[in-house]
Each structure stands twice: as C-alpha cells, then as structure tokens.
Write an enzyme that holds these catalytic residues in place. Structure first.
Site, PDB file in Angstrom:
ATOM      1  N   GLU A   1       9.040  -3.623  11.622  1.00 32.17           N
ATOM      2  CA  GLU A   1       9.072  -2.570  10.557  1.00 32.17           C
ATOM      3  C   GLU A   1       9.638  -1.452  11.795  1.00 32.17           C
ATOM      4  O   GLU A   1       8.906  -1.314  12.463  1.00 32.17           O
ATOM      5  CB  GLU A   1       8.365  -1.833   9.873  1.00 32.17           C
ATOM      6  CG  GLU A   1       8.321  -0.651   8.202  1.00 32.17           C
ATOM      7  CD  GLU A   1       7.489  -0.132   7.635  1.00 32.17           C
ATOM      8  OE1 GLU A   1       7.653   1.132   7.557  1.00 32.17           O
ATOM      9  OE2 GLU A   1       6.836  -0.705   7.895  1.00 32.17           O
TER      10      GLU A   1
ATOM     11  N   ASP B   1      -0.921  -6.395  -0.491  1.00 32.34           N
ATOM     12  CA  ASP B   1      -1.292  -5.657   1.033  1.00 32.34           C
ATOM     13  C   ASP B   1      -2.507  -5.650   1.022  1.00 32.34           C
ATOM     14  O   ASP B   1      -3.736  -5.223   0.545  1.00 32.34           O
ATOM     15  CB  ASP B   1      -0.929  -4.098   1.354  1.00 32.34           C
ATOM     16  CG  ASP B   1      -0.058  -4.124   2.162  1.00 32.34           C
ATOM     17  OD1 ASP B   1       0.267  -5.006   2.686  1.00 32.34           O
ATOM     18  OD2 ASP B   1       1.194  -3.310   1.956  1.00 32.34           O
TER      19      ASP B   1
ATOM     20  N   GLU C   1      -1.265  -5.131   8.203  1.00 34.11           N
ATOM     21  CA  GLU C   1      -1.138  -4.794   9.916  1.00 34.11           C
ATOM     22  C   GLU C   1      -1.750  -4.965  10.951  1.00 34.11           C
ATOM     23  O   GLU C   1      -3.265  -5.002  11.039  1.00 34.11           O
ATOM     24  CB  GLU C   1      -0.940  -2.825   9.235  1.00 34.11           C
ATOM     25  CG  GLU C   1       0.052  -2.786   7.882  1.00 34.11           C
ATOM     26  CD  GLU C   1       0.110  -1.331   7.180  1.00 34.11           C
ATOM     27  OE1 GLU C   1      -0.368  -0.556   8.720  1.00 34.11           O
ATOM     28  OE2 GLU C   1       0.567  -0.898   6.939  1.00 34.11           O
TER      29      GLU C   1
ATOM     30  N   ASP D   1       0.814  -1.492  -0.256  1.00 37.55           N
ATOM     31  CA  ASP D   1       0.153  -0.186   0.163  1.00 37.55           C
ATOM     32  C   ASP D   1       1.322   1.135  -0.089  1.00 37.55           C
ATOM     33  O   ASP D   1       0.298   2.829   0.208  1.00 37.55           O
ATOM     34  CB  ASP D   1      -1.148  -0.193   0.832  1.00 37.55           C
ATOM     35  CG  ASP D   1      -0.107   0.198   2.444  1.00 37.55           C
ATOM     36  OD1 ASP D   1       0.977  -0.280   2.474  1.00 37.55           O
ATOM     37  OD2 ASP D   1      -1.391  -0.206   3.536  1.00 37.55           O
ATOM     38  N   SER D   2       1.893   0.888   0.129  1.00 38.64           N
ATOM     39  CA  SER D   2       3.426   2.242  -0.292  1.00 38.64           C
ATOM     40  C   SER D   2       2.848   2.824  -1.530  1.00 38.64           C
ATOM     41  O   SER D   2       3.696   3.880  -1.698  1.00 38.64           O
ATOM     42  CB  SER D   2       4.481   1.789  -0.133  1.00 38.64           C
ATOM     43  OG  SER D   2       4.746   0.503  -0.815  1.00 38.64           O
TER      44      SER D   2
ATOM     45  N   LYS E   1      -1.075  -9.221   3.149  1.00 38.50           N
ATOM     46  CA  LYS E   1      -0.662  -8.960   3.671  1.00 38.50           C
ATOM     47  C   LYS E   1      -1.351  -7.406   4.920  1.00 38.50           C
ATOM     48  O   LYS E   1      -2.374  -6.954   4.098  1.00 38.50           O
ATOM     49  CB  LYS E   1       0.562  -8.229   3.620  1.00 38.50           C
ATOM     50  CG  LYS E   1       1.623  -7.956   5.007  1.00 38.50           C
ATOM     51  CD  LYS E   1       3.360  -6.893   4.898  1.00 38.50           C
ATOM     52  CE  LYS E   1       2.741  -6.148   4.129  1.00 38.50           C
ATOM     53  NZ  LYS E   1       2.319  -4.750   5.042  1.00 38.50           N
TER      54      LYS E   1
END
Length: 434
Positions: A276, A176, A208, A137-138, A206
């Site tokens: 991270e 993501d 978070e 999602d970056s 993925k």
C-alpha cells in the site's frame, strides 16, 4: 357521510366502475409472501454459505427418506416451506480457493480484490467475478464514520464478516484482523484468526505490518491452519506511530525495510501480500523478489493484482470528511453517492407534495361493503368523524384507481369537494321546504 363509499365514488366518476374494489386484502398479503427471497446455501445459524450445495442436497435426500413424516420434519424447520419443498436450488458457482489464486499467479493473470462490508455489497462484488473479497477494517471509516481504522473491534469485524459470507458464494473471503486483536501475543493472534474463520465465515485473514512481532503472529496463525495475507508499506493501523496516512518507501533505506518485511512475511507462510502507498518501482522490485502474489493499492501496475475500497471506487460518499480522506490513487468508476442523494431527494419531494404513495403503490384493498359495515360500527360507537374519514379514504382510492393518473391526495380533494356540494344541495333543499 350520507352515501356509501362505492356509490359516492361512482357519482364522482360519472358512473365509472371501480377496478379492484371488491378484491380481498388478505389475498394480496398472502400473495406477496410467496415471492420472498431465500439465499441458497445459507444455514439457519448464520454461518457461511461456503460449501452449502452438498448440505442442501443432503437435506433433500433426508426428506426423501422420511416419507410420511412430512409434517414432523416441517415443524422442526426454520426455513419457509417453499424453500424446503421447491426442489434443488441453482448450483453454486465454482469457488475461488488458494489453489485458484496460485494458478492465476503462476500464469501471470492479474488478481482482482475489492472490499465489501455487508450482504448487498458482497453480492455486488461476488457477481462481478472478483477473485478476492476483503472485509477490510476500512469499514471503520467508510461505514462507521471514524477518522481511522483503529476503533473497529474484533466483534464488530466478525459481524461484518458474517453478513459478507451470506452474500458471497464464489470469491475467496479474507477478513482483516483489527488493531488490538493480534499484537499482544501469538496466542491472541491465533485466537482472533480462528474466530474470524469459525464465527465470521472467512477463508483467510489479513494482518498489517512486517515487524518481528507481526511476522511471529503470522507464522503462528499459519501453523494453526489459517491462511494469512500480509500487508506492508502504509499500514493504516499504525497511523499513530507513523504520523498520519503517509506514503512509504520513498527513500532507499525505507524501500529495503519494506522489502525485508515482505520477504519475512513470505517466509512465515503468507499466501499473498498487500503493498500500500509505495512507489511503483519499489512495488515492482518487491513483486519480482517474492514468489507469492502482491496486491497493490496505490503501488503501481507491476503488482500481481489490485485492490480498491468499495465505497471509493463507486463514489458512494461525497461529504467533506470523505473527500478529505479519499486516497489520490483511487479511480472512481461511478458516482453512486449523487445518484442515491438525488433519489432520496425526489422521494422527499413526493412525500411532502403527497404524490406518494399513489394508488399504484397502495395495493391493499377492502371491499366497499366492508367499508360501509365498518363505518356503521364506528358511528354506532359515537365515532362519526372516524367513520366519515374511512368512507372518504375508500372513495378517494376508488377514484384514483379508476382514473389511473390521479394521486390519492387529488382524489381525496375531489371527494371532499363532491361531499361539500352534496351537503350544500341538501341544505338548499331543506330551506326550500321550509
């Protein structure tokens, strides 16, 4: 214009012959189509190329069965003819699977993960033998220009996933789940994950965070049959709650919390966990405590593997906003941004100076007799200026092609000068007769 384009060009060049003047433009156009690129294994529906080798062979065998129905089959295809009838394609490389990841982890081999967001970046990453390709999602920041990852939507992520799936044939693909697509309920989380696999062509998703709600979502997704990668430490989607992009687990209490979250995600069935922006010793402790791989990003060298953002490691961007948010932990392996800007600047200079396109990059030709016929037709319609422009341009191309190094702009100036001289001589001759 008094002389035909061919005779004028010959006069300017001092009798030199014009190479390529009689070639047909249609042959150049048709010839170029035969070299069109077709990515083996990508279905017409835009689905992932994964497992496409068997699909290709089944279609080939079907062709062998239909025999005389060649034309019927061709009319039903959406692929170029040479793609279908050119024989078997190159075999797909051996795929990276969860079993591959587990085997490398058990052997103590480091895992490599890189982000990609479109077809070209996916090809670059995949051909570099990277184990895991993350459609992160970056993309919201490095492609869409947002300040955080929060704004990107599930539909937008799926579009990027599809493009990546078309470009990657080897790596394990992880997509993501964006902010807002899995937090509300386990049912929403499962539906979003299923879309990322079915529509996006990913192998896993993925998510978070390691709070109870996120752990429940991870467990539900795994139980639905979708592989999940966890993510703890700095969780960029929670930037609003944590007050910015700040390193985590720098105190004993925070370190224990991150460890507990990682253990909970492992118990929920995650196959790997991203760590991270946490201190190296904390990442080492978490890696030791878990029995699944950890992928570090700003978390030291003790993790089972590492991940970096495509644009960051390549130095793709150099504007002030990106410099402000580029993480301190990112090693820049190239300065591609400067190379791109330099190339575009040189292109702009060539355009403004009219040195591009030169004759070498103007490959399509019209025979000189067709130029003369066109000029005559235009003149008959009262378009003498247009007819003259056609003949001048054709003569300039002929001069530039014959001289090799001369640009089209310079050749056009030479043609114009020659025409002016011819007109002056004709005027002088007419005055002498009077």
């Amino acid at each position: 214009m008094h002389a035909g384009s061919a005779s004028l060009a010959t006069e300017i060049m001092g009798g030199a012959s014009c190479s390529g003047g009689g070639s047909s433009s249609s042959s150049s156009i048709t010839g170029s189509s035969s070299g069109s690129h077709s990515h083996s294994g990508t279905s017409s529906s835009g689905s992932s190329s994964k497992g496409s080798s068997s699909h290709h062979h089944s279609r080939t065998s079907s062709l062998g069965c239909i025999g005389t129905h060649h034309h019927t089959w061709r009319s039903l295809s959406t692929q170029p003819e040479h793609t279908i009838y050119s024989g078997p394609s190159t075999a797909s490389p051996k795929r990276v699977t969860l079993r591959t990841i587990r085997n490398k982890y058990d052997k103590g081999e480091a895992l490599c993960m890189v982000t990609a967001y479109d077809y070209p970046s996916a090809v670059h990453v995949d051909e570099s033998q990277v184990d895991i390709l993350l459609v992160g999602d970056s993309v919201a920041m490095v492609v869409h220009g947002h300040d955080t990852t929060v704004p990107i939507t599930l539909d937008e992520m799926i579009t990027h996933c599809r493009a990546v799936a078309r470009g990657a044939r080897r790596a394990l693909l992880v997509g993501d789940l964006p902010f807002g697509s899995y937090e509300t309920s386990a049912r929403d989380a499962v539906m979003s994950a299923v879309r990322v696999l079915k529509e996006g062509g990913m192998d896993a998703v993925k998510l978070e965070g390691g709070s109870p709600g996120r752990v429940e979502a991870a467990r539900a997704i795994v139980e639905s049959g979708v592989a999940v990668m966890g993510h703890v430490g700095l969780t960029p989607q929670s930037v609003s709650a944590i007050g910015g992009f700040r390193p985590q687990a720098q105190a004993a209490g925070e370190a224990m919390r991150v460890l507990d979250e990682a253990l909970a995600l492992q118990a929920a069935g995650c196959f790997a966990i991203v760590l991270e922006c946490i201190p190296g010793p904390i990442a080492a402790a978490i890696t030791k405590a878990l029995s699944i791989p950890t992928i570090g990003i700003g978390a030291g060298v003790a993790c089972s593997g590492q991940v970096l953002v495509y644009h960051d490691l390549l130095g793709m961007l150099s504007h002030p906003h990106h410099a402000k948010v580029t993480p301190k932990f990112c090693k820049q392996y190239a300065n591609v941004g400067e190379i791109i800007q330099g190339a575009i600047s040189r292109y702009r200079e060539d355009v403004t100076s009219r040195t591009f396109p030169s004759a070498a990059f103007s490959p399509y030709r019209i025979p000189s007799h067709e130029v003369d016929a066109l000029a005559a037709a235009l003149s008959a319609r009262g378009l003498a200026a247009v007819a003259e422009a056609v003949q001048q341009a054709a003569a300039a191309e002929a001069v530039a092609t014959a001289t090799g190094a001369m640009t089209l702009a310079a050749a056009a100036e030479k043609v114009a000068a020659a025409e002016a001289a011819t007109a002056a001589l004709e005027s002088a001759g007419a005055a002498g007769k009077l």
